[in-house]
Design an enzyme around this catalytic site. Structure first.
Site, PDB file in Angstrom:
ATOM      1  N   ASP A 337      92.444  98.013  73.593  1.00 16.71           N
ATOM      2  CA  ASP A 337      91.474  99.075  73.906  1.00 16.71           C
ATOM      3  C   ASP A 337      91.523 100.192  72.867  1.00 16.71           C
ATOM      4  O   ASP A 337      92.532 100.389  72.200  1.00 16.71           O
ATOM      5  CB  ASP A 337      91.772  99.674  75.286  1.00 16.71           C
ATOM      6  CG  ASP A 337      93.186 100.224  75.369  1.00 16.71           C
ATOM      7  OD1 ASP A 337      94.119  99.493  74.970  1.00 16.71           O
ATOM      8  OD2 ASP A 337      93.363 101.365  75.814  1.00 16.71           O
ATOM      9  N   GLU A 338      90.434 100.904  72.806  1.00 18.68           N
ATOM     10  CA  GLU A 338      90.332 102.167  72.050  1.00 18.68           C
ATOM     11  C   GLU A 338      90.980 102.110  70.671  1.00 18.68           C
ATOM     12  O   GLU A 338      91.659 103.047  70.265  1.00 18.68           O
ATOM     13  CB  GLU A 338      90.985 103.307  72.855  1.00 18.68           C
ATOM     14  CG  GLU A 338      90.307 103.574  74.171  1.00 18.68           C
ATOM     15  CD  GLU A 338      91.039 104.632  75.000  1.00 18.68           C
ATOM     16  OE1 GLU A 338      90.354 105.514  75.543  1.00 18.68           O
ATOM     17  OE2 GLU A 338      92.270 104.573  75.107  1.00 18.68           O
TER      18      GLU A 338
END
Ligand code: TNX
Length: 535
Positions: A337-338
């Site tokens: 993620d991210e």
């Protein structure tokens, strides 16, 4: 002599009936099974209006020589012991006992129940929990627990009586994956705290514990081939306080504790972003060969492994193989993620390679929904948290989804603007909002067939200890547990909030620091009784 063919038979039968009456003449309190507050609400219930009395003479029988059952029998005895003061024996039995017993069996032979379902039959004399597998028996035991008064959860002897309404409950889950996630990186939580969390979640038929074991702020699992990860990367946490980590022995102990409660542990090592703790531990994982300082803030998206270095993949290979060796469950979570500091042109091949590494270690990869940009294998699973487009892209690739929409599932979101802990970037999530959604209809292009189950993540930037954890988790997790287990047509906020109100007493007795939402009539029952006595 053929006794039954002589005309003494009616006499003998009458004698037998009288004897049965004589020995079971304790008066049974009428009780209505349909009035009980069971969460998650079962698939089907039928009441017969009487009750079974648990006494110090009750025996727990488990079907002969089934290991998982003996453990569940002992678990039940330990559950019932402190409040009743009874030391209920757990014995093996080849066939169903006749009376004053609780019988646990995996010989249900009932395909509809699947591997987690159960049938709980309560008569005045006998309680039977029948399933196809030990998990089903364990869940039947959790339902049985909720049929006793809330005082059963006390750790000191209470008055009783311990009566259980008679009838039958047939029950099995809507989704096979019902998870909780705990971020032990931003703030570290020791083994005892996590075990308590496991106990509380298992009571609501949650079957996955996902541990977010690494992030910018801390590396929390011993990796023998890369010891600085914990020596350096595990030393602090958000705010700069002392961190911590699990030794592999501690992790294995936790995995076994969870397994005894039918919960699978999924370890997550977040990559290529969320890696400052690893980058601070080994300079060679950085493209510039410089180890950054340890990070104790709460920003995201600034760190990345150097995706074109060979050592990065050696590192990941070692970490995944050590983790796979101590993780009996089928999954390894690789975050993903991210990764705002990793260009998409680097991110995609990186995820593809990591997916191969996980597969070559005999595990299925789980990643946050961004991994849908890569080419996913059929056994890979995408965990949806933010993006409907990513969710659809993953579903279109034919992989299964875990639903953790941040505005419904994130347990670190505040209840409202007055909540002391937590964040609100996705939403304020009141207890009703956490309950009022359906994973199968939430997102366009995603239906029940695409969904493995649901999971409730607790991120811990602002959550520092077990009391704060409990406040953010309870009672929202209880509602998520019902979404994961109970069939959609059976779910209803108006009836759920009444059942939840009853569970307030249970949670209180367990010492859980839960949020007393104004949307739940916690003392509604008391008020109704008070109003009646004034008339
Ligand atoms: C987003 S959800 C994150 C986490 C944060 C969380 C805070 C996800 C996959 N990443 O790194 O802790 O928000 O709510």
């Amino acid at each position: 002599m053929n006794f039954y063919k002589t005309n003494t038979a009616p006499l003998a039968a009458a004698f037998l009936a009288a004897a049965v009456l004589l020995f079971s003449c304790e008066k049974r309190t009428p009780k209505d099974l349909l009035q009980e507050s069971i969460i998650p609400v079962p698939v089907a219930m039928a009441a017969t209006g009487s009750s079974f009395a648990l006494t110090k003479k009750t025996v727990i029988y488990v079907q002969d020589s089934i290991a998982g059952l003996t453990k569940t029998g002992q678990y039940l005895a330990h559950l019932l012991g402190p409040a009743t003061g009874f030391e209920l024996p757990v014995k093996a039995a080849a066939k169903a006992p006749r009376s004053k017993a609780i019988y646990l069996t995996t010989a249900a032979g009932d395909a509809e129940l699947g591997s987690e379902g159960y049938e709980l039959t309560i008569t005045e004399d006998l309680i039977t929990v029948a399933a196809n597998a030990p998990a089903g028996v364990f869940y039947g035991v959790q339902t049985l627990r909720q049929l006793l008064p809330p005082s059963i959860e006390s750790d000191s002897v209470q008055a009783g009586p311990w009566e259980i309404a008679t009838g039958t409950i047939r029950d099995y889950p809507a989704y096979s994956y019902r998870g909780v996630m705990l971020d032990v990186s931003r703030h570290f939580f020791g083994v005892d705290g996590v075990k308590r969390y496991v106990d509380l979640a298992a009571a609501y038929k949650i079957n996955v514990l996902h541990l977010h074991l690494s992030d910018d702020q801390g590396w929390r699992i011993e990796i023998k081939s890369w010891p600085e990860l914990t020596a350096i990367g595990g030393s602090t946490e958000v705010g700069g306080t002392k961190g911590g980590f699990y030794t592999q022995e501690q992790y294995k102990d936790l995995v076994q504790y969870a397994a005894d409660r039918q919960m699978t542990v999924i370890p997550e090592i977040d990559m290529p972003g969320h890696t400052n703790a690893a980058l601070a531990s080994y300079a060679g994982l950085n493209c510039n060969d410089k180890a950054p300082a340890l990070y104790a803030g709460t920003d995201v998206g600034f760190s990345t492994l150097c995706t074109d270095r060979e050592i990065t993949y050696k590192f990941i290979g070692n970490v995944v193989s050590e983790l796979a060796a101590i993780t009996p469950g089928p999954y390894i979570h690789i975050g993903g993620d991210e990764s705002h500091s990793t260009p998409l042109k680097d991110y995609i091949p990186f995820i593809n390679v990591v997916q191969d590494i996980v597969a070559s270690n005999g595990k299925q990869m789980i990643g946050w929904d961004e991994i849908s940009h890569a080419t996913l294998k059929s056994g890979t699973i995408a965990q949806v948290w933010a993006s409907p487009e990513n969710a659809k892209r993953a579903a279109d690739q034919g992989v299964k989804l875990i639903m953790s929409p941040a505005n419904k599932c994130y347990l670190d979101m505040q209840y409202d603007s007055t909540t002391q802990w937590g964040l609100h970037w996705a939403a304020y999530i009141e207890v009703d909002s956490a309950y009022l959604w359906d994973p199968a209809t939430l997102l366009p292009g995603v239906s029940k067939e695409n969904i493995l189950g649901i999971e409730s993540p607790l991120w811990t930037e602002t959550v520092t200890n077990i009391e704060e954890l409990e406040y953010m988790v309870f009672p929202r997790l209880v509602g998520h547990a019902e979404i994961g287990w109970s069939p959609a047509p059976k779910r209803n906020w108006d009836t759920y909030k009444l059942r939840l109100a009853q569970h307030g007493k249970r949670l209180e007795t367990m010492g859980v620091n839960f949020y007393r939402s104004a949307f739940v009539p916690w003392d509604g029952a008391k008020k109704a009784i008070a109003a009646e006595s004034q008339n």
